[in-house]
Design a protein around this motif. Structure first.
Motif, short mmCIF file in Angstrom:
data_model
loop_
_atom_site.label_atom_id
_atom_site.label_comp_id
_atom_site.label_asym_id
_atom_site.label_seq_id
_atom_site.Cartn_x
_atom_site.Cartn_y
_atom_site.Cartn_z
N MET A 1 0.85 -1.20 0.00
CA MET A 1 0.00 0.00 0.00
C MET A 1 0.88 1.25 0.00
SD MET A 1 -3.17 0.74 2.60
CE MET A 1 -3.93 -0.83 2.93
N ASP A 2 0.64 2.18 -0.94
CA ASP A 2 1.46 3.39 -0.94
C ASP A 2 0.87 4.43 0.03
OD1 ASP A 2 -0.64 4.58 -2.18
OD2 ASP A 2 0.47 5.27 -3.92
N LYS A 3 1.53 5.59 0.11
CA LYS A 3 1.15 6.58 1.14
C LYS A 3 -0.27 7.12 0.96
CE LYS A 3 3.99 9.76 2.96
NZ LYS A 3 5.04 10.80 2.98
N VAL A 4 -0.65 7.37 -0.29
CA VAL A 4 -2.00 7.92 -0.54
C VAL A 4 -3.07 6.91 -0.12
CG1 VAL A 4 -3.58 8.69 -2.38
CG2 VAL A 4 -1.21 9.48 -2.38
N HIS A 5 -2.85 5.65 -0.48
CA HIS A 5 -3.81 4.62 -0.09
C HIS A 5 -3.83 4.41 1.42
CE1 HIS A 5 -4.53 2.46 -4.20
NE2 HIS A 5 -5.05 3.66 -4.12
N GLU A 6 -2.66 4.46 2.01
CA GLU A 6 -2.56 4.28 3.47
C GLU A 6 -3.37 5.36 4.19
OE1 GLU A 6 1.33 4.25 5.51
OE2 GLU A 6 1.64 2.42 4.32
N SER A 7 -3.16 6.61 3.75
CA SER A 7 -3.85 7.70 4.44
C SER A 7 -5.36 7.67 4.16
CB SER A 7 -3.19 9.04 4.10
OG SER A 7 -4.03 9.88 3.41
N PHE A 8 -5.75 7.27 2.92
CA PHE A 8 -7.18 7.14 2.57
C PHE A 8 -7.84 6.08 3.47
CE2 PHE A 8 -10.42 5.58 -0.74
CZ PHE A 8 -11.25 6.67 -0.61
N GLN A 22 -8.88 -4.88 -2.84
CA GLN A 22 -9.54 -4.89 -4.16
C GLN A 22 -10.32 -3.58 -4.38
OE1 GLN A 22 -13.21 -6.22 -4.14
NE2 GLN A 22 -13.48 -6.01 -6.35
N GLN A 23 -10.87 -3.02 -3.30
CA GLN A 23 -11.59 -1.75 -3.43
C GLN A 23 -10.61 -0.60 -3.69
OE1 GLN A 23 -13.52 -2.59 0.33
NE2 GLN A 23 -15.53 -2.16 -0.58
N LEU A 24 -9.45 -0.66 -3.03
CA LEU A 24 -8.42 0.36 -3.29
C LEU A 24 -7.98 0.29 -4.74
CD1 LEU A 24 -6.27 0.17 -0.03
CD2 LEU A 24 -7.58 2.15 -0.82
N ALA A 25 -7.88 -0.92 -5.26
CA ALA A 25 -7.48 -1.09 -6.67
C ALA A 25 -8.55 -0.49 -7.59
CB ALA A 25 -7.28 -2.57 -6.98
N GLN A 26 -9.83 -0.64 -7.21
CA GLN A 26 -10.90 -0.04 -8.02
C GLN A 26 -10.82 1.49 -7.99
OE1 GLN A 26 -14.19 -2.20 -6.10
NE2 GLN A 26 -14.75 -3.00 -8.11
N PHE A 27 -10.56 2.05 -6.81
CA PHE A 27 -10.40 3.51 -6.72
C PHE A 27 -9.23 3.97 -7.59
CE2 PHE A 27 -13.09 3.49 -2.82
CZ PHE A 27 -13.94 4.54 -3.16
N GLU A 28 -8.16 3.19 -7.59
CA GLU A 28 -6.97 3.58 -8.36
C GLU A 28 -7.27 3.56 -9.86
OE1 GLU A 28 -4.58 4.98 -6.91
OE2 GLU A 28 -3.23 5.18 -8.61
N THR A 29 -7.98 2.52 -10.32
CA THR A 29 -8.36 2.45 -11.74
C THR A 29 -9.26 3.63 -12.09
OG1 THR A 29 -8.27 0.05 -11.62
CG2 THR A 29 -9.48 0.98 -13.49
#
Ligand code: SAM
Length: 246
Positions: A1-8, A22-29
């Motif tokens: 997990m990178d910093k943006v995802h960690e803080s989110f 998997q939800q973080l991956a959807q947000f990233e896409t």
């Protein structure tokens, strides 16, 4: 997990929301597609990654910070634009049946692409004016929750959005700074559209990114047959008490 995802993830956990990989991956896409498509059409003024996560994704999810989404089944997002708040809510709460209504065909095209890319099921994208869509029997007086962010002032929004909510369903209007004047001006439209103000929830976006207010409205009865008026009229002639001068 990178910093943006960690803080989110951490910010969401403060509201008792656990987000999965998997939800973080959807947000990233979603983020990547938003920025890529923004090159060819006007979808957002915000493109910096962390800002998108806070000002679009987190802000969209704020609707779920003060009410449980698990008893909610159907959501209509009116004037969704690039998908806010509807798509982030659907990613976070996959059980939702989401209907998106927007009058701009290009944006509906983008949203259909996103729904496919993210593998979302139970999302219907309707191209059309809310005034016309609310006349369709399958959409009228039918939703547990209706949302709208940055579409119009409240007295206009009430006419565009409340016809979609079922009796005892909710409408949440997402606003920025203090909306008390708008709320006062919308009293007549609320009565006309068979609804009442439940509460106003003040929120602060993280990292001093701004003040927000959620206006929570409950539908108390079916939409009178005369509403919404024909397309364009709610904006041109907002519902308000006409004071006659003699
Ligand atoms: N909700 C999104 C957000 O918060 O980023 C988009 C906001 S954008 C400023 C307003 C959107 O509402 C536009 O995409 C526009 O096409 C749509 N819209 C405005 N009036 C509408 C109407 N009467 N019926 C359906 N969509 C409408």
């Amino acid at each position: 997990m990178d910093k943006v995802h960690e803080s989110f993830a951490k910010l969401l956990s403060q509201h008792s929301l656990a987000i999965e990989t998997q939800q973080l991956a959807q947000f990233e896409t979603y983020y990547r597609e938003l920025v890529a498509w923004n090159e060819k059409m006007n979808l957002t003024g915000i493109t910096e990654r962390e800002q998108v996560y806070i000002k679009h994704f987190y802000d969209s999810l704020s609707v779920s910070f003060f009410m449980s989404f698990y008893p909610i089944y159907s959501v209509a997002d009116i004037g969704s634009g690039a998908g806010f708040p509807g798509i982030p809510l659907k990613i976070m709460f996959p059980h939702l049946q989401l209907t998106i209504v927007d009058s701009l065909k290009k944006r509906i095209g983008f949203l259909q692409h996103i729904v496919q890319e993210l593998g979302l099921h139970g999302v219907t994208c309707v191209h059309g004016r809310a005034e016309d869509a609310a006349r369709l029997p399958q959409l009228r007086d039918n939703f547990d929750l209706v949302t709208a962010r940055a579409v119009a002032k409240l007295q206009v929004l009430n006419e565009l959005c409340l016809p979609f909510a079922k009796k005892d369903g909710m409408f949440v209007a997402m606003k920025g700074a203090d909306p008390s004047q708008e709320i006062d001006a919308a009293a007549f439209s609320l009565r006309e559209l068979r609804a009442e103000l439940t509460k106003v929830v003040p929120l602060q976006l993280p990292m001093d990114e701004g003040e927000r207010h959620l206006i929570v409205i409950r539908k108390t009865g079916s939409t009178p047959a005369r509403y919404p008026r024909k397309a364009g009229l709610p904006l041109k002639e907002p519902l308000e008490v006409k004071v006659k001068s003699f």
